[in-house]
Design an enzyme around this catalytic site. Structure first.
Site, PDB file in Angstrom:
ATOM      1  N   HIS A  37       1.006  -1.646  -0.015  1.00 48.49           N
ATOM      2  CA  HIS A  37       0.128  -0.596   0.153  1.00 48.49           C
ATOM      3  C   HIS A  37       0.738   1.537  -0.304  1.00 48.49           C
ATOM      4  O   HIS A  37       0.481   2.530   0.573  1.00 48.49           O
ATOM      5  CB  HIS A  37      -1.097   0.365   1.078  1.00 48.49           C
ATOM      6  CG  HIS A  37      -2.238  -1.473   1.190  1.00 48.49           C
ATOM      7  ND1 HIS A  37      -1.703  -1.830   0.055  1.00 48.49           N
ATOM      8  CD2 HIS A  37      -3.437  -0.676   0.687  1.00 48.49           C
ATOM      9  CE1 HIS A  37      -3.369  -2.701  -0.148  1.00 48.49           C
ATOM     10  NE2 HIS A  37      -4.631  -1.787   0.421  1.00 48.49           N
TER      11      HIS A  37
ATOM     12  N   ASP B 230      -6.109   4.974   9.862  1.00 50.20           N
ATOM     13  CA  ASP B 230      -7.701   5.162   9.632  1.00 50.20           C
ATOM     14  C   ASP B 230      -7.558   4.107   8.712  1.00 50.20           C
ATOM     15  O   ASP B 230      -9.370   4.145   9.490  1.00 50.20           O
ATOM     16  CB  ASP B 230      -7.373   6.223   8.460  1.00 50.20           C
ATOM     17  CG  ASP B 230      -7.000   7.765   9.022  1.00 50.20           C
ATOM     18  OD1 ASP B 230      -7.023   7.828  10.579  1.00 50.20           O
ATOM     19  OD2 ASP B 230      -6.695   8.764   8.728  1.00 50.20           O
TER      20      ASP B 230
ATOM     21  N   GLU C 252      -9.380  13.871  14.725  1.00 53.65           N
ATOM     22  CA  GLU C 252      -8.677  14.209  13.578  1.00 53.65           C
ATOM     23  C   GLU C 252      -9.878  15.688  12.857  1.00 53.65           C
ATOM     24  O   GLU C 252      -9.825  15.897  13.282  1.00 53.65           O
ATOM     25  CB  GLU C 252      -8.477  13.006  12.886  1.00 53.65           C
ATOM     26  CG  GLU C 252      -7.676  12.036  13.083  1.00 53.65           C
ATOM     27  CD  GLU C 252      -7.461  11.083  11.304  1.00 53.65           C
ATOM     28  OE1 GLU C 252      -8.149  11.677  10.611  1.00 53.65           O
ATOM     29  OE2 GLU C 252      -7.035  10.277  11.552  1.00 53.65           O
TER      30      GLU C 252
HETATM   31  P1  FAD Z   1       4.176  -1.716   2.019  1.00 52.52           P
HETATM   32  O1  FAD Z   1       3.788  -1.170   1.469  1.00 52.52           O
HETATM   33  O2  FAD Z   1       4.280  -3.626   1.090  1.00 52.52           O
HETATM   34  O3  FAD Z   1       5.672  -1.444   2.548  1.00 52.52           O
HETATM   35  C1  FAD Z   1       6.254   0.049   3.068  1.00 52.52           C
HETATM   36  C2  FAD Z   1       8.009  -0.031   3.365  1.00 52.52           C
HETATM   37  O4  FAD Z   1       7.807  -1.214   4.438  1.00 52.52           O
HETATM   38  C3  FAD Z   1       8.719  -0.298   2.187  1.00 52.52           C
HETATM   39  O5  FAD Z   1      10.087   0.184   2.607  1.00 52.52           O
HETATM   40  C4  FAD Z   1       8.508  -2.398   2.352  1.00 52.52           C
HETATM   41  O6  FAD Z   1       9.981  -2.495   1.524  1.00 52.52           O
HETATM   42  C5  FAD Z   1       8.828  -1.393   4.029  1.00 52.52           C
HETATM   43  N1  FAD Z   1       8.344  -3.375   4.937  1.00 52.52           N
HETATM   44  C6  FAD Z   1       7.298  -4.052   4.271  1.00 52.52           C
HETATM   45  N2  FAD Z   1       6.838  -4.919   6.196  1.00 52.52           N
HETATM   46  C7  FAD Z   1       8.857  -4.932   6.509  1.00 52.52           C
HETATM   47  C8  FAD Z   1       8.449  -5.452   7.437  1.00 52.52           C
HETATM   48  N3  FAD Z   1       8.015  -6.749   7.607  1.00 52.52           N
HETATM   49  N4  FAD Z   1      10.248  -5.090   7.765  1.00 52.52           N
HETATM   50  C9  FAD Z   1      10.933  -4.331   7.164  1.00 52.52           C
HETATM   51  N5  FAD Z   1      10.464  -3.253   5.757  1.00 52.52           N
HETATM   52  C10 FAD Z   1       9.298  -3.718   5.635  1.00 52.52           C
HETATM   53  N6  FAD Z   1      -0.479   5.782   6.992  1.00 52.52           N
HETATM   54  C11 FAD Z   1      -0.564   5.957   8.453  1.00 52.52           C
HETATM   55  O7  FAD Z   1       0.069   6.575   8.691  1.00 52.52           O
HETATM   56  N7  FAD Z   1      -1.570   6.553   8.842  1.00 52.52           N
HETATM   57  C12 FAD Z   1      -2.718   6.377   7.996  1.00 52.52           C
HETATM   58  O8  FAD Z   1      -4.127   6.238   8.804  1.00 52.52           O
HETATM   59  C13 FAD Z   1      -2.546   5.548   7.253  1.00 52.52           C
HETATM   60  N8  FAD Z   1      -3.745   5.077   6.381  1.00 52.52           N
HETATM   61  C14 FAD Z   1      -2.987   4.332   4.755  1.00 52.52           C
HETATM   62  C15 FAD Z   1      -4.778   4.692   3.456  1.00 52.52           C
HETATM   63  C16 FAD Z   1      -4.436   3.829   2.535  1.00 52.52           C
HETATM   64  C17 FAD Z   1      -6.193   3.847   1.866  1.00 52.52           C
HETATM   65  C18 FAD Z   1      -3.233   3.354   2.226  1.00 52.52           C
HETATM   66  C19 FAD Z   1      -3.215   2.432   0.718  1.00 52.52           C
HETATM   67  C20 FAD Z   1      -2.451   3.643   2.522  1.00 52.52           C
HETATM   68  C21 FAD Z   1      -2.973   4.291   4.198  1.00 52.52           C
HETATM   69  N9  FAD Z   1      -1.266   4.843   5.348  1.00 52.52           N
HETATM   70  C22 FAD Z   1      -1.699   6.039   6.300  1.00 52.52           C
HETATM   71  C23 FAD Z   1       0.081   4.843   4.446  1.00 52.52           C
HETATM   72  C24 FAD Z   1       0.844   2.920   4.859  1.00 52.52           C
HETATM   73  O9  FAD Z   1       0.798   3.124   6.625  1.00 52.52           O
HETATM   74  C25 FAD Z   1       1.852   2.702   4.511  1.00 52.52           C
HETATM   75  O10 FAD Z   1       2.091   3.126   2.867  1.00 52.52           O
HETATM   76  C26 FAD Z   1       2.885   1.421   4.584  1.00 52.52           C
HETATM   77  O11 FAD Z   1       3.693   1.952   4.190  1.00 52.52           O
HETATM   78  C27 FAD Z   1       1.804   0.590   4.221  1.00 52.52           C
HETATM   79  O12 FAD Z   1       1.442  -0.605   4.513  1.00 52.52           O
HETATM   80  P2  FAD Z   1       1.962  -1.835   4.018  1.00 52.52           P
HETATM   81  O13 FAD Z   1       2.290  -2.864   4.756  1.00 52.52           O
HETATM   82  O14 FAD Z   1       0.846  -2.179   2.590  1.00 52.52           O
HETATM   83  O15 FAD Z   1       3.460  -1.460   3.368  1.00 52.52           O
END
Ligand code: FAD
Length: 493
Positions: free
Chosen positions: A71, A135, A248
């Site tokens: 994400h 969120d 918020e």
């Molecule tokens: P990914 O996108 O898969 O990874 C993000 C980063 O972390 C990459 O660099 C990856 O290599 C690294 N990573 C992933 N897993 C690990 C691991 N296990 N160990 C080490 N590194 C790792 N953020 C907020 O703070 N608050 C919010 O309210 C919020 N709302 C969101 C709503 C939506 C619809 C979306 C799309 C994003 C939102 N985000 C929010 C952003 C979100 O927190 C970040 O994009 C987060 O990185 C997404 O988590 P993911 O598991 O998809 O990580």
């Protein structure tokens, strides 16, 4: 192990990716992400089921990107010509476990667990829940701990990176570590907010607190930014029973535009927005403060809520509230996701921009950015709410403004793909314009979920913390193998 896995990779390349946890896949989604702006081709996708699998993948010597739920919006969890570790597979083999230490409850969870899964498990097992949220909950524990994890509870409990008791991490040399505030503390704090640069989180210990049954969810509207910020800042300074459980807020367009305007404020379709209440002389945008009180079934929350609201300077007649189960409140964005999937804007590109802006600069930011550049809205939420810096641990790797109070500004663009929606290049250009505006006006600001391409930009982003960030990289990932999609370091050799 290295040779074994290497052979496995080639040998299994024609098998079904789901049939074996360490098989590569040609699934194109692993070369893309929620942002839909960056597209790459990984050499392999590995589905680890243990930290030993993660070590083995790292030992291949290729760039390795742990991917949570993908994400990110700027390619951060991608690995062009490298290995993508599908961290979701870890959660399939390791369900959450309860840990009780000194009478306190914790959940030991695999880093690939979604926060929504952790919530469902903790409620079912203990009627408890983690204190700090995002969120949207279909994000992995490892993904948000690598960034920050911010929402309306942050002012009270700190971001998610302030709510971890222990982690298991595999560093860039393939070694497995168990770290916490008292044990390998430097690695522990490096990894929190470390953008995946110092190790792959495989497990995290998250504190749990008793969960309320219900929440009173309230929105009130302001015409003037200074009234909004004055109330919002006073609320995030409150503690104990005097404080709301969530604070918020967002900016919306002062018009009846169905997406960006008045219609985005009411919490139920039964209550409309009475535009005649908008103070005459209001500007092109208005502000909505969003607060929540937790309560138990049968408890009288009305008196407490009206007493707390009576002290706020919002526009009378523009208040909205609903009572909903706690779980429905926490999963509210899931319902928005369903709508966005139906209208096609969930699958479109998402050139999002997230910033932290110091409270001393937020009024000027409002004047130049919200009231000018974004006065017509962005086809999605424009969040702006304060958090308190004392809840952020300076030992973690995340960069935040120096100010005691700073604002999260989140521009969450949801337009449909061009030609139905706006051209993505124009939206990216507008984001750049906003960042430039922050720079040229000398704001104390940081990008949250940063995405820069040059060393100069990264050095500026981390500021005084840049040398510490480089030192941590040398210590924990000397070959610069991990999380190449962040574009901070280039793999050596
Ligand atoms: P990914 O996108 O898969 O990874 C993000 C980063 O972390 C990459 O660099 C990856 O290599 C690294 N990573 C992933 N897993 C690990 C691991 N296990 N160990 C080490 N590194 C790792 N953020 C907020 O703070 N608050 C919010 O309210 C919020 N709302 C969101 C709503 C939506 C619809 C979306 C799309 C994003 C939102 N985000 C929010 C952003 C979100 O927190 C970040 O994009 C987060 O990185 C997404 O988590 P993911 O598991 O998809 O990580």
């Amino acid at each position: 192990m290295l040779a074994y896995l290497d052979t496995q990779l080639h040998h299994q390349s024609s098998t079904s990716p789901t049939s074996n946890p360490t098989s590569p896949t040609s699934d194109p989604s692993f070369g893309s992400d929620f942002g839909g702006l960056i597209h790459t081709r990984p050499a392999a996708v590995i589905r680890p089921t243990s930290s030993a699998d993660v070590s083995a993948a790292i030992s291949l010597g290729l760039p390795v990107a742990p991917r949570g739920n993908g994400h990110s919006v700027h390619g951060q969890s991608q690995a062009d010509a490298g290995v993508v570790l599908d961290m979701r597979s870890l959660s399939l083999t390791s369900p959450p476990r309860t840990i009780i230490l000194d009478g306190l409850h914790y959940a030991d969870v695999s880093a690939g667990t979604l926060w929504s899964e952790l919530l469902a498990w903790a409620l079912r097992a203990h009627r408890m829940a983690p204190p700090s949220w995002t969120d949207y909950l279909d994000l992995t524990v490892g993904g948000t701990l690598s960034n920050g994890g911010v929402s309306g509870q942050t002012f009270r409990y700190g971001p998610q990176i302030s709510n971890v008791a222990e982690m298991e991490v595999v560093t860039g040399d393939g070694c497995r570590h168990v770290c916490g505030p008292e044990n390998e503390a430097d690695l522990f704090y490096s990894v929190l907010g470390g953008l995946g640069q110092f190790g792959v989180i495989t497990r995290a210990r998250i504190p749990l607190l008793p969960a309320p049954d219900m929440v009173k969810w309230i929105r009130v509207v302001y015409g003037r930014f200074e009234d909004y910020t004055s109330d919002a800042e006073s609320l995030v300074r409150r503690t104990g029973s005097d404080a709301f459980d969530y604070v918020e807020g967002f900016v919306f367009v002062n018009s009846d535009d169905p997406v960006n305007g008045y219609g985005s404020v009411p919490l139920s379709s039964e209550v409309g927005f009475d535009a005649s209440r908008v103070p005459t002389g209001s500007g092109p945008v208005l502000y909505c403060l969003e607060v929540v009180l937790h309560y138990r079934e049968g408890e009288d929350v009305e008196k407490r809520a009206s007493e707390m609201l009576s002290r706020l300077g919002y526009v009378r007649g523009l208040e909205f509230s609903v009572d909903v189960p706690y779980v429905d409140f926490l999963t509210r964005v899931k319902r928005a996701e369903e709508e966005a999937r139906t209208n096609g804007s969930w699958g479109g590109p998402h050139p999002w921009l997230n910033l932290f802006v110091a409270s001393s600069d937020i009024a000027d930011f409002d004047r130049r950015v919200f009231k000018e550049i974004l006065k017509d809205g962005i086809s999605g939420p424009m969040l702006v709410y304060p958090v308190v810096r004392s809840k952020w641990d300076p030992r973690t790797s995340i960069a935040v403004p120096a100010s005691d109070i700073f604002y999260l500004v989140a521009l969450l663009r949801f337009s449909r793909p061009h030609p139905g929606g706006q051209r993505v290049e124009d939206l990216v250009r507008q984001n750049r314009q906003i960042v430039n505006c922050c720079r040229t006006n000398g704001y104390d600001f940081k990008m949250y979920l940063p995405h820069y391409k040059t060393e100069e930009d990264w050095a500026r982003h981390f500021g005084d913390g840049w040398s510490r960030f480089i030192e941590r990289k040398r210590r924990y990932d000397p070959m610069a193998i991990l999380a190449p999609g962040q574009q901070i370091f280039r793999k050596k050799g």
